[in-house]
Design an enzyme around this catalytic site. Sequence first.
Site, PDB file in Angstrom:
ATOM      1  N   SER A 256       0.856  -1.184   0.000  1.00  0.00           N
ATOM      2  CA  SER A 256       0.000   0.000   0.000  1.00  0.00           C
ATOM      3  C   SER A 256       0.891   1.232   0.000  1.00  0.00           C
ATOM      4  CB  SER A 256      -0.912   0.008   1.222  1.00  0.00           C
ATOM      5  OG  SER A 256      -0.142   0.317   2.369  1.00  0.00           O
ATOM      6  N   LYS A 257       0.241   2.379  -0.002  1.00  0.00           N
ATOM      7  CA  LYS A 257       0.989   3.634  -0.114  1.00  0.00           C
ATOM      8  C   LYS A 257       2.045   3.802   0.978  1.00  0.00           C
ATOM      9  CE  LYS A 257      -2.343   6.386  -2.595  1.00  0.00           C
ATOM     10  NZ  LYS A 257      -3.686   5.886  -2.256  1.00  0.00           N
TER      11      LYS A 257
END
Length: 327
Positions: A256-257
């Site tokens: 994820s980010k």
Amino acid sequence: MADGTRRRRGRFAPTPSGSLHLGNARTALLAWLQMRAAGGEILLRMEDIDKPRSRAVWAEEILRDLAWLGLDFDEGPEEGGPAGPYEQSRRTGLYEQALEKLAAAGLLYPCFCSRADLAQLASAPHGLGSEGPAYPGTCRRLSAGERAERTAAKSPSLRFALPEREVRFVDGLMGEQRFPPGAGGDFVVRRADGIIAYQLAVSVDDAAMGITDVLRGMDLLDSTPRQLLLLEALGCSAPAYAHVPLLYGPDGARLSKRHGAVGVAALRRSGVRAEDVVGCLAHWSGLLDRPEPVRPQELIGEFELACVPKEPVVLDAAALQRPGSAV
Ligand code: GLU
């Protein structure tokens, strides 16, 4: 199922609620390769039905990222095509028709449970995972009178009533999958705010677009029994499904980010070459022994679904900071 006489059709179906990360890009590459290797067609469908979460800027960026990676589509928002429109936000009429058909068959019921009611279920152990705890069917048991009375006070969501039987399918990568009767509980097909739920939109679209092959991330494995039941209830044939294990960061969490510059757009802007990113994606998918620079076209001859590892791929910090730096 694909019957061998029909041309195979696959799709990549991103949700424009953020930029494409390496995990999404890898799914796109594999779905693209699966169809290119089979001489089939690959479609792009923008899953922007959840308007509050979707942004046109993300959709544009996703299109740019895919083109930069070298993935071209036979049909899609930019290409057009006979099965369009290719944005879910422009297909709501089809979803409403499907809801009417399901309602006429007695398969839907209104649900008045609030978020707080549903949150209380969070400790229940029977969830199917991706969509939270299993719904226990509270509103399924309401009488017609109770439904009418409550509808006057509050707009309900609509749920699909699961049949009391097991659902099975053979996953193209992971093999036979079995889900016990009622697994996950009755699921929402239209939210109380009127937004069509993912399960319904994706099932209607896969059928209407003539999709024969769905290749997507393992996070959606639990959705497949629901989509199979919807397709059956709508009298549509089901595609063949293959779910690929996800990419994980060094901390063991799904990519994820927060793992840094894993956004394809950020890599593109930082001057990394697309071939280096594709090389890493192919290496993590068992298609290359080492991450050499490569164009998607050059991988068509290498593609075999069976090469894709069945275990989640855990990336190290160096690979995440600069995919392709090892090349
Ligand atoms: N739009 C979904 C997502 O981005 C994928 C849908 C699918 O492949 O079935 O997670």
